[in-house]
Design a protein around this motif. Structure first.
Motif, short mmCIF file in Angstrom:
data_model
loop_
_atom_site.label_atom_id
_atom_site.label_comp_id
_atom_site.label_asym_id
_atom_site.label_seq_id
_atom_site.Cartn_x
_atom_site.Cartn_y
_atom_site.Cartn_z
N GLU A 101 0.84 -1.20 0.00
CA GLU A 101 0.00 0.00 0.00
C GLU A 101 0.87 1.24 0.00
O GLU A 101 1.62 1.48 0.95
CB GLU A 101 -0.91 -0.02 1.24
CG GLU A 101 -1.89 1.13 1.22
CD GLU A 101 -2.90 1.07 2.35
OE1 GLU A 101 -3.00 0.02 3.00
OE2 GLU A 101 -3.56 2.09 2.56
N TYR A 133 -6.58 7.61 -1.37
CA TYR A 133 -6.44 7.22 0.04
C TYR A 133 -5.20 7.86 0.66
O TYR A 133 -4.17 8.03 0.00
CB TYR A 133 -6.29 5.70 0.16
CG TYR A 133 -7.52 4.92 -0.19
CD1 TYR A 133 -8.45 4.55 0.78
CD2 TYR A 133 -7.77 4.54 -1.50
CE1 TYR A 133 -9.58 3.81 0.46
CE2 TYR A 133 -8.90 3.81 -1.84
CZ TYR A 133 -9.80 3.45 -0.85
OH TYR A 133 -10.92 2.72 -1.18
N THR A 162 -13.38 10.47 -2.84
CA THR A 162 -13.80 9.84 -4.09
C THR A 162 -14.31 10.93 -5.02
O THR A 162 -15.10 11.79 -4.60
CB THR A 162 -14.91 8.80 -3.84
OG1 THR A 162 -14.40 7.81 -2.95
CG2 THR A 162 -15.34 8.12 -5.13
N LEU A 163 -13.85 10.91 -6.25
CA LEU A 163 -14.30 11.92 -7.21
C LEU A 163 -14.23 11.38 -8.63
O LEU A 163 -13.57 10.37 -8.90
CB LEU A 163 -13.50 13.21 -7.07
CG LEU A 163 -11.98 13.12 -7.15
CD1 LEU A 163 -11.52 13.29 -8.58
CD2 LEU A 163 -11.35 14.20 -6.29
N PHE A 196 -7.63 4.06 -6.01
CA PHE A 196 -8.38 2.89 -6.44
C PHE A 196 -9.33 3.34 -7.53
O PHE A 196 -10.08 4.30 -7.32
CB PHE A 196 -9.18 2.26 -5.29
CG PHE A 196 -9.95 1.05 -5.76
CD1 PHE A 196 -9.37 -0.20 -5.71
CD2 PHE A 196 -11.22 1.18 -6.30
CE1 PHE A 196 -10.06 -1.31 -6.19
CE2 PHE A 196 -11.91 0.07 -6.78
CZ PHE A 196 -11.32 -1.18 -6.72
N PRO A 197 -9.36 2.69 -8.68
CA PRO A 197 -8.44 1.65 -9.12
C PRO A 197 -7.04 2.23 -9.39
O PRO A 197 -6.89 3.44 -9.51
CB PRO A 197 -9.07 1.16 -10.42
CG PRO A 197 -10.45 1.76 -10.48
CD PRO A 197 -10.40 3.00 -9.67
N ALA A 198 -6.08 1.33 -9.51
CA ALA A 198 -4.71 1.78 -9.76
C ALA A 198 -4.58 2.35 -11.17
O ALA A 198 -3.88 3.33 -11.39
CB ALA A 198 -3.73 0.63 -9.56
N THR A 199 -5.27 1.73 -12.12
CA THR A 199 -5.29 2.24 -13.50
C THR A 199 -6.64 2.88 -13.73
O THR A 199 -7.68 2.22 -13.61
CB THR A 199 -5.08 1.08 -14.50
OG1 THR A 199 -3.85 0.45 -14.20
CG2 THR A 199 -5.07 1.57 -15.93
N VAL A 200 -6.62 4.17 -14.06
CA VAL A 200 -7.90 4.90 -14.10
C VAL A 200 -7.81 6.04 -15.10
O VAL A 200 -6.73 6.56 -15.38
CB VAL A 200 -8.22 5.37 -12.65
CG1 VAL A 200 -7.32 6.49 -12.22
CG2 VAL A 200 -9.67 5.69 -12.45
N ARG A 249 -2.26 6.28 -2.42
CA ARG A 249 -2.66 5.36 -3.49
C ARG A 249 -4.05 5.71 -4.01
O ARG A 249 -4.83 6.37 -3.31
CB ARG A 249 -2.64 3.91 -3.00
CG ARG A 249 -3.85 3.53 -2.16
CD ARG A 249 -3.85 2.06 -1.78
NE ARG A 249 -4.91 1.78 -0.82
CZ ARG A 249 -6.05 1.17 -1.12
NH1 ARG A 249 -6.29 0.77 -2.35
NH2 ARG A 249 -6.96 0.94 -0.19
N ILE A 306 -14.49 6.83 -11.84
CA ILE A 306 -14.52 7.17 -10.41
C ILE A 306 -13.20 6.77 -9.80
O ILE A 306 -12.73 5.63 -9.98
CB ILE A 306 -15.71 6.47 -9.73
CG1 ILE A 306 -17.00 7.10 -10.26
CG2 ILE A 306 -15.62 6.58 -8.21
CD1 ILE A 306 -18.24 6.38 -9.84
N ILE A 307 -12.59 7.70 -9.11
CA ILE A 307 -11.27 7.45 -8.51
C ILE A 307 -11.35 7.75 -7.02
O ILE A 307 -11.93 8.78 -6.62
CB ILE A 307 -10.17 8.28 -9.24
CG1 ILE A 307 -8.81 8.09 -8.58
CG2 ILE A 307 -10.51 9.74 -9.30
CD1 ILE A 307 -7.67 8.68 -9.40
N THR A 308 -10.84 6.86 -6.23
CA THR A 308 -10.79 7.09 -4.78
C THR A 308 -9.33 7.22 -4.38
O THR A 308 -8.51 6.35 -4.71
CB THR A 308 -11.47 5.92 -4.03
OG1 THR A 308 -12.82 5.82 -4.49
CG2 THR A 308 -11.47 6.16 -2.52
#
Lengths: 282, 172
Positions: free
Chosen positions: A165, A184, A237-238, A171-175, A169, A180-182
């Protein structure tokens, strides 16, 4: 009755002399505890008398897994060659005709090596490849009325891939910018001692880029805090194309990078800047 | 008397063996379920799971593999989303405030009416292809399905799966 016992003993002795199965060999790998995605150098040293009985110089691998009994990805290991069969052995009597692309390299007395990557060799994902079986044999492994010549079955168990981790980072790693990207921020792995002890809420400041040019102004989002034991983890998340100000974006351009950092309200506490490259996904 | 008993026993045994060996008539299994017909109706979205394909293939822990995004934006819940598949193969989509780029209306189809694995939503020249999971709950009430939108990444000359958006849908 005596005759029967005598005949059985003779038969048993004959059978054990007939089969030439090597049960004594030293197996080692580099790396020592490989994962299924590692390039593995497999070394086998024969310490059994059967190896001498085989009377051969060339030794071949014979491989399998729970999912497949053939090296289905062997052609991918030799992309330059057009005659590679995804098989352990060729022809009607495969056991008597090992695949030449599974020939091990002799590197010393009774010692052979083979280099391969399990996920490529078997065309399997790491999650489907916890271990593999193999044995070593002459090209003609006997059978069909001839003495069977092979080593006992061996097993290579692969170490699980570890999820590491990263701080900041996503989520997802490839976006892409349209997903939607979170993002962390896990305080448990923050290097900064002040950050590690901080118990308040955090904010995320984020800016979209096209290469090195800002595609819009910085924007600030409140992070949601969840407790992981005693240690807070923060996340935002956005949807970049929806939630970020892309006023500087020219027609035909796409956001391909996000730069962001976490901080407290007064910015007296601030993480390093993280960069996320966005991929164009279809 | 003893002999008569023996004959009766032999006869009974023979009769039972003969009867038990009589071929059983198989009942007709009936027509296969018409999947197209079963798809017709209004489907509501109950849950959306975002899946990181590479993390899944590597067997990473669950929290690194998938995320429930159904209500991640409270004002833009995916439960706002519903799709009506009509028997004339037209469809209408109600998006509410959910973030989806699906066509709002058009025609729908299955890639194979008997053994479908994809649902197509077609608007003029654009086709959105959604993958199915199991049909095991399609005949239940409420009927349930998981349809999956796949985002692909171009690597060298190939497209590989990068993200799945799994929509758990149901219809009364």
């Amino acid at each position: 009755m005596k005759r029967l016992i005598f005949a059985s003993i003779i038969a048993l002795f004959s059978y054990s002399g007939y089969s030439q199965i090597c049960g004594s060999l030293i197996v080692s790998t580099i790396p020592e505890e490989p994962t299924a995605t590692d390039e593995i150098t497999l070394t086998v040293k024969f310490t059994c008398p059967e190896y001498e009985q085989w009377g051969v110089e060339d030794i071949y691998l014979w491989v399998w897994t729970d999912k497949t009994d053939q090296p289905s990805g062997l052609p991918d290991m030799f992309p330059g060659a057009d005659d590679v069969q995804p098989l352990n052995g060729l022809g009607d009597q495969a056991w008597k005709n090992s695949n030449p692309y599974l020939k091990m390299e002799k590197i010393g007395d009774n010692t052979y090596q083979y280099v391969f990557t399990p996920t490529i060799m078997f065309k399997l994902n790491p999650s489907d490849l916890r271990s593999m079986g193999f044995l070593c044999k002459p090209k003609d492994g006997g059978g069909y009325g001839d003495p069977d010549m092979k080593t006992e079955d061996q097993e290579l168990v692969f170490k699980s891939l570890t999820f590491i981790e990263d701080l900041g980072r996503t989520f997802p790693a490839t976006v892409s910018a349209n997903d939607i990207i979170t993002i962390y921020f896990n305080q448990k792995i923050a290097d900064d001692a002040t950050f590690a002890a901080y118990t308040g809420n955090l904010l995320l400041t984020i800016r979209p880029y096209v290469d090195n040019t800002p595609a819009g102004p910085e924007m600030v989002f409140s992070a949601t805090k969840t407790m992981n034991g005693n240690i807070p983890e923060h996340k935002v998340t956005l949807l970049p194309n929806e939630h970020l100000d892309l006023s500087n974006l020219s027609e035909g351009q796409k956001v391909n990078k996000l730069i962001y950092y976490f901080h407290n309200q007064l910015k007296t506490l601030k993480s390093e800047e993280f960069t996320k490259i966005l991929i164009d996904l279809k | 008397m003893k002999k008569i008993l023996i004959y009766i026993s032999i006869f009974t045994l023979a009769f039972s063996l003969l009867y038990s060996c009589k071929p059983e008539e198989l009942k007709p299994v009936g027509d296969p379920f018409d999947k197209v017909e079963l798809m017709v109706g209004t489907w509501n979205v109950n849950r959306v799971i975002q899946v990181d394909v590479e993390a899944t293939l590597k067997g990473y822990p669950l929290y690194a593999r998938e995320l429930d995004i159904t209500n991640v934006f409270p004002d833009n819940s995916y439960t706002d989303l519903s799709i009506t598949l009509n028997s004339d193969k037209s469809f209408t989509l109600v998006k509410g405030n959910a973030y989806v780029n699906w066509p709002l209306s058009g025609t729908w189809d299955l890639n194979n009416p008997d053994h479908p694995s994809k649902l197509y939503l077609i608007l003029q020249l654009d086709t959105l292809s959604l993958n199915f999971s199991s049909f095991s709950e399609l005949m239940m009430s409420p009927a349930k399905l998981v349809i999956s939108e796949t985002k692909k990444q171009k690597v060298d000359d190939k497209y590989i799966d990068a993200i799945y958006y799994n929509y758990e849908i149901s219809k009364p």
